[in-house]
Design a protein around this motif. Structure first.
Motif, mmCIF file in Angstrom:
data_model
loop_
_atom_site.group_PDB
_atom_site.id
_atom_site.type_symbol
_atom_site.label_atom_id
_atom_site.label_comp_id
_atom_site.label_asym_id
_atom_site.label_seq_id
_atom_site.Cartn_x
_atom_site.Cartn_y
_atom_site.Cartn_z
ATOM 1 N N ARG A 195 0.817 -1.214 0.000
ATOM 2 C CA ARG A 195 0.000 0.000 0.000
ATOM 3 C C ARG A 195 0.850 1.263 0.000
ATOM 4 O O ARG A 195 0.411 2.313 -0.492
ATOM 5 N N LEU A 196 2.077 1.168 0.521
ATOM 6 C CA LEU A 196 2.973 2.326 0.538
ATOM 7 C C LEU A 196 3.789 2.456 -0.747
ATOM 8 O O LEU A 196 4.615 3.357 -0.864
ATOM 9 N N GLY A 197 3.569 1.556 -1.700
ATOM 10 C CA GLY A 197 4.271 1.642 -2.977
ATOM 11 C C GLY A 197 5.430 0.673 -3.111
ATOM 12 O O GLY A 197 6.121 0.684 -4.133
ATOM 13 N N VAL A 221 10.274 -11.236 2.643
ATOM 14 C CA VAL A 221 11.281 -10.350 2.079
ATOM 15 C C VAL A 221 10.554 -9.294 1.262
ATOM 16 O O VAL A 221 9.705 -9.611 0.427
ATOM 17 N N LEU A 222 10.870 -8.034 1.534
ATOM 18 C CA LEU A 222 10.137 -6.902 0.980
ATOM 19 C C LEU A 222 11.082 -5.946 0.260
ATOM 20 O O LEU A 222 12.299 -6.054 0.364
ATOM 21 N N GLN A 223 10.494 -4.994 -0.446
ATOM 22 C CA GLN A 223 11.263 -3.973 -1.160
ATOM 23 C C GLN A 223 10.550 -2.645 -0.962
ATOM 24 O O GLN A 223 9.324 -2.565 -1.120
ATOM 25 N N ASP A 224 11.299 -1.615 -0.588
ATOM 26 C CA ASP A 224 10.641 -0.333 -0.375
ATOM 27 C C ASP A 224 10.309 0.331 -1.710
ATOM 28 O O ASP A 224 10.583 -0.209 -2.785
ATOM 29 N N ASP A 225 9.710 1.507 -1.659
ATOM 30 C CA ASP A 225 9.244 2.165 -2.878
ATOM 31 C C ASP A 225 10.365 2.761 -3.711
ATOM 32 O O ASP A 225 10.120 3.312 -4.782
ATOM 33 N N GLN A 226 11.636 2.643 -3.228
ATOM 34 C CA GLN A 226 12.776 3.106 -4.023
ATOM 35 C C GLN A 226 13.674 1.952 -4.468
ATOM 36 O O GLN A 226 14.658 2.168 -5.162
ATOM 37 N N GLY A 227 13.331 0.735 -4.048
ATOM 38 C CA GLY A 227 14.067 -0.433 -4.508
ATOM 39 C C GLY A 227 14.956 -1.109 -3.496
ATOM 40 O O GLY A 227 15.571 -2.130 -3.814
ATOM 41 N N ALA A 228 15.087 -0.584 -2.274
ATOM 42 C CA ALA A 228 15.925 -1.219 -1.259
ATOM 43 C C ALA A 228 15.212 -2.440 -0.693
ATOM 44 O O ALA A 228 14.052 -2.359 -0.285
ATOM 45 N N VAL A 229 15.910 -3.557 -0.661
ATOM 46 C CA VAL A 229 15.338 -4.819 -0.198
ATOM 47 C C VAL A 229 15.658 -5.028 1.278
ATOM 48 O O VAL A 229 16.769 -4.731 1.740
ATOM 49 N N PHE A 230 14.704 -5.554 2.027
ATOM 50 C CA PHE A 230 14.886 -5.880 3.441
ATOM 51 C C PHE A 230 13.921 -6.998 3.796
ATOM 52 O O PHE A 230 13.037 -7.352 3.004
#
Length: 338
Positions: free
Chosen positions: A295-297, A314-323
């Motif tokens: 929902r946050l992109g 495993v997720l990726q933020d809206d700028q491409g950083a994986v965590f």
């Protein structure tokens, strides 16, 4: 606040193209608040305690990524051992005011990590609690060289663990051996720290796993599966073997004392994917966090699944950083202090 143990993970930060966008994303996702640092970065606080930092990339060629710092009592000696063991020093030891001294290096497989010799700033003030760091592991194609490197330089003792639990998707999630943290004292280490400086300076609740819910959480996972062909591949198609956890020198090797681990990048990963460290944050509800990420992109690169220590994604933020995120089970919480 006592210093972190020698070569214990003590700090994480993210290099992002848009610092303000990063603050909005992680502030919404983890409930972090931020205070400015000396330069293009912001320190993240969870419940008023330092948990991480976000930094604006100064060079567009730098990866958009999370990075980990390991504590060292003698950064000059550690840097020398890194070179002797076949690693590369990217940033020579650099004083960060009175906060400490940092350096950045890469292992023989190319995975980048930081070093931190504490001064006034020790590192995290909170970890192994929801919204804070709880685990890290390196992904590499050169496991033999990399295993020998961390054993020689950091004194880590490796324990090889098995494949996924029965029923866990071999292609979509980490295998059986997942996060086992060293037993620590209850609660976070707390001490007032100076406004200036930190490991990032100058550089680079209870609740056990629940059934999948047919709500926004699960719809986020479903969306990620449909969009899987457009993900970076980070965190997907993980090997069902070749997983090793690291225990510090002087401890009994095994999951109960582990502070990190190593996985293998197999042919199932894109050939262009470099070696890297995956950073994992503890959360109260893995499904909810995954759905909120979408929902946050952001994206879900590995949908939530069960491991012996809880529920992980495993997720990726809206700028491409994986965590990654981990919702600890009762057993995992007992081992890690969560």
């Amino acid at each position: 606040m006592a210093a972190f143990a020698h070569f214990e993970p003590c700090w994480v930060d993210a290099q992002l193209p848009d610092l303000e966008a990063g603050k909005r994303f992680y502030g919404e996702l983890f409930g972090w608040t931020f205070r400015p640092g000396d330069g293009p970065y912001a320190e993240a606080l969870g419940g008023g305690k330092l948990v991480a930092a976000l930094a604006a990339k100064q060079d567009g060629r730098m990866p958009t990524a999370w990075g980990v710092y390991f504590a060292t009592d003698d950064i000059a000696a550690t840097v020398a051992r890194i070179r002797e063991a076949g690693g590369q020093v990217i940033i020579e030891p650099l004083p960060a005011g009175g906060a400490g001294v940092l350096a950045q290096a890469a292992d023989p497989g190319g995975a980048v990590f930081g070093l931190w010799q504490a001064g006034e700033r020790k590192g995290f003030q909170k970890w192994n609690e929801p919204g804070s760091f709880c685990w890290t592991e390196v992904y590499t194609r050169q496991k033999d060289r990399v295993d020998a490197f961390y054993e020689e330089v950091f004194g880590f003792q490796g324990t090889d663990l098995g494949g996924p639990e029965e029923g866990a998707p071999e292609e979509d999630g980490p295998e059986q051996g997942a996060p086992g943290e060293r037993e620590r004292e209850e609660g976070a280490r707390t001490e007032g720290t100076p406004e200036e400086g930190g490991p990032e300076q100058g550089g680079p609740e209870e609740g056990t796993p629940e059934e999948d819910r047919p709500d926004a959480d699960q719809s986020g996972a479903d969306e990620s599966r449909a969009d899987e062909s457009r993900t970076t591949g980070s965190g997907t198609a993980r090997s069902a073997a070749d997983f090793r956890v690291w225990s510090p020198a002087g401890t009994e090797p095994g999951p109960d004392t582990a502070i990190g681990g190593r996985r293998v990048l197999t042919d199932a990963f894109p050939a262009e994917m470099p070696s890297y460290f995956l950073i994992c944050f503890a959360v109260e509800d893995c499904n909810t966090t995954a759905g909120h990420t979408v929902r946050l992109g952001g994206r879900i690169t590995t949908p939530p699944f069960e491991i012996p220590y809880g529920r992980m994604a495993v997720l990726q933020d809206d700028q491409g950083a994986v965590f990654a995120v981990l919702q600890p089970s009762a057993a995992g919480r007992g081992q890690s202090g969560l």
